[in-house]
Design an enzyme around this catalytic site. Structure first.
Site, PDB file in Angstrom:
ATOM      1  N   SER A 275       6.898  -5.985  18.766  1.00 28.58           N
ATOM      2  CA  SER A 275       6.729  -4.672  19.230  1.00 28.58           C
ATOM      3  C   SER A 275       6.904  -3.878  17.756  1.00 28.58           C
ATOM      4  CB  SER A 275       7.955  -4.187  19.882  1.00 28.58           C
ATOM      5  OG  SER A 275       7.994  -2.700  19.967  1.00 28.58           O
ATOM      6  N   LYS A 276       6.224  -3.024  17.378  1.00 27.46           N
ATOM      7  CA  LYS A 276       6.161  -2.102  16.176  1.00 27.46           C
ATOM      8  C   LYS A 276       7.437  -1.511  16.075  1.00 27.46           C
ATOM      9  CE  LYS A 276       1.008  -1.332  15.663  1.00 27.46           C
ATOM     10  NZ  LYS A 276       0.031  -0.402  15.405  1.00 27.46           N
ATOM     11  N   ARG A 277       8.394  -1.457  17.177  1.00 26.68           N
ATOM     12  CA  ARG A 277       9.594  -0.853  17.059  1.00 26.68           C
ATOM     13  C   ARG A 277      10.742  -1.902  16.471  1.00 26.68           C
ATOM     14  NH1 ARG A 277       7.704   1.365  21.934  1.00 26.68           N
ATOM     15  NH2 ARG A 277       8.626  -0.434  23.137  1.00 26.68           N
ATOM     16  N   GLN A 278      10.130  -3.177  16.312  1.00 28.76           N
ATOM     17  CA  GLN A 278      11.083  -4.258  15.766  1.00 28.76           C
ATOM     18  C   GLN A 278      10.737  -3.998  14.214  1.00 28.76           C
ATOM     19  OE1 GLN A 278       9.484  -7.288  18.821  1.00 28.76           O
ATOM     20  NE2 GLN A 278      10.758  -8.337  17.215  1.00 28.76           N
ATOM     21  N   PHE A 282       7.201  -5.857  10.480  1.00 29.74           N
ATOM     22  CA  PHE A 282       6.377  -5.590   9.410  1.00 29.74           C
ATOM     23  C   PHE A 282       6.352  -6.481   8.073  1.00 29.74           C
ATOM     24  CE2 PHE A 282       7.257  -1.708  12.147  1.00 29.74           C
ATOM     25  CZ  PHE A 282       5.960  -1.735  12.402  1.00 29.74           C
TER      26      PHE A 282
END
Length: 507
Positions: A275-278, A282
């Site tokens: 998840s990009k919320r992790q 990145f």
């Protein structure tokens, strides 16, 4: 959406003709949306495209699909290309590098999408849709109420030419939809095999040109893949259900499609989606944390398939050599980031072994040390010697800035009275070791020094050998635990080790 396996024939590959000319070259594209920064899943997709291109002497293209203007993240477009370059897989053509098929940002290619849309409108393969957002929302609510999948009912497909012209003359807002053709349509995916997906029986006609004049993904990626002479599309498995739709667009425009391969998803070790919320998925996070580019390429390729077995420590040339699309499976790849430090340890050791990359590490570490210890200077030869000695023990270059390694750069403040609690023979122990070091001088190595220390210090009657080691470790590093005393002395060198012993004994 339901996908069925079917018996079909692969689309024959041959000379591809596009607006740029005739091309036989293998050309692959990585086409992210700059609605966020590059993460591990995106890097893996980029890597597999890069490897395929380089394996077959082709080109790797970066194309930014930035037509969803409401979701653009400032700096993301530049950040994506920055991270590809950092990772060592730079594109051959891109917004930054240019190329023969530019521009490489979809927002700058609107004329091409409008031309394709007009072609589809004239052939009857597309039509103007004047349905309001309110009506579309009512259709969605009605479908959900009936426990059905929401879909457009294709109402405007049946408008007459006169009705369309009347609405256009009154400037009624519209979008353009593509008319899905009913019937069985099969295609061969290079990984999943033959797929049958009768998209028209499941979905309503999709929007291909929005009211703001920007295309949707479905039209833009088809137009760009054709105009940029893309030969193979390697993209995430989530786009598999859309491929039939894209092939219908290719057919309606009279263009030959590329070959498709849909890569299985990269998931967390527990099977959950990345998840990009992790924040830690990145690529910038890993770069700033000190991880090496080859570490990330190694772990994201090793957790999946496409190579010769599971081998930690593969470099990019080895990945290119071993890569085979036929080895890529269809099961999701599970990544365990707990192993990331171990991967980095292996690749850091490889860099230390290489003279050129070792010199880069020395320069980088010297800069880091000078930033940390403002009023000190650091000798490059000593830094290089330290890296060689600690090779295999370091997971990160920045480990050498931790308190555990501060003794390498700063003399500890140890007094003789602090050592008497361990042994009344502390001074004698120090003198014995000074004698050993003076005899050995620069010929000291860990194995020889260990033997000499045992021979002399085990002769002490009042102090156990283990206690002697504690005393020497305190003198040399100020630490209670850490590398062996012999390792510390070799790292520091005989002169610095003697100086630290003298300081402790005379204070």
């Amino acid at each position: 959406m339901r996908l069925l396996r079917a018996v079909c024939t692969a689309v024959p590959r041959g000379t591809r003709t596009c607006s740029g000319g005739t091309h036989n070259e293998v050309r692959l594209r990585f086409a992210p949306s700059p609605t966020g920064f590059l993460h591990l899943g995106g890097l893996r997709t980029a890597l597999y495209n890069y490897l395929f291109a380089k394996k077959h002497g082709g080109s790797f293209i970066l194309r930014l699909e930035d037509t969803d203007r409401s979701r653009l993240v400032p700096g993301a477009a530049e950040g994506i290309e920055d991270m590809l370059e950092w990772a060592g897989i730079p594109p051959d053509e891109s917004p930054r590098r240019g190329g023969p098929f530019g521009p490489y940002e979809q927002s700058k290619r609107l004329n091409l999408y409008h031309e394709a849309t007009q072609t589809l409108l004239e052939s009857g393969a597309a039509y103007h849709c004047f349905c309001t957002p309110q009506r579309l929302e009512l259709l969605k609510k009605e479908a959900l109420r009936n426990r059905e999948t929401p879909r457009y009912d294709n109402r405007c497909r049946h408008l007459s030419s006169a009705q369309i012209q009347e609405k256009l003359s009154k400037n009624v807002p519209f979008v353009v939809r593509f008319q899905l053709v009913e019937g069985a349509h099969s295609f061969k995916d290079l990984l999943f095999g033959c797929i049958h997906h009768d998209v028209a029986s499941i979905e309503g006609d999709p929007v291909i040109l929005k009211g703001d004049g920007f295309p949707t993904y479905h039209l833009a990626n088809v137009v760009d893949d054709h105009k940029m002479a893309v030969s193979h599309v390697l993209r995430g498995e989530e786009w598999l259900v859309s491929t039939s739709k894209h092939l219908l667009l290719f057919r309606a425009l009279g263009w030959q499609p590329p070959s498709y391969a849909h890569l299985p998803l990269l998931l967390n070790k527990d099977g959950s989606k990345l998840s990009k919320r992790q924040g830690d998925i990145f690529i910038q996070h890993y770069a700033k944390s000190g991880y090496l580019p080859e570490t990330l390429l190694d772990i994201i390729s090793n957790c999946g398939s496409g190579f010769l077995g599971n081998q930690m420590g593969r470099t990019l040339p080895e990945l290119i050599e071993q890569y085979d699309l036929e080895r890529v499976g269809t099961h999701s790849a599970l990544i365990d980031l707990n192993y990331l430090p171990e991967y980095n340890r292996i690749h850091l050791s490889k860099r230390i072994d290489n003279l050129d990359s070792r010199a880069e590490l020395v320069t980088k570490l010297q800069t880091l040390l000078q930033d940390k210890y403002k009023d000190m200077t650091f000798n490059k030869d000593y830094i290089e010697k330290t890296l060689i000695l600690r090779k295999g023990h370091l997971c990160m270059l920045t480990d050498l800035l931790s308190p555990d390694y501060s003794y390498l750069w700063v003399r500890p403040s140890i007094h003789l009275k602090d050592l008497h609690s361990l042994s009344s023979e502390a001074a004698e122990i120090g003198s014995l070791v000074v004698g050993i070091l003076q005899k050995s001088q620069n010929d000291t190595n860990v194995e020889t020094l260990n033997k000499d220390l045992k021979v002399h210090l085990q002769q002490l009657k009042a102090t156990k050998y283990s206690v002697s080691m504690k005393i020497l470790r305190r003198i040399l590093s100020g630490l209670e635990a850490g590398p062996s005393v012999a390792e510390m002395m070799v790292a520091l060198g005989p002169q610095e080790s003697i100086a630290r012993i003298h300081n402790a004994l005379s204070s």
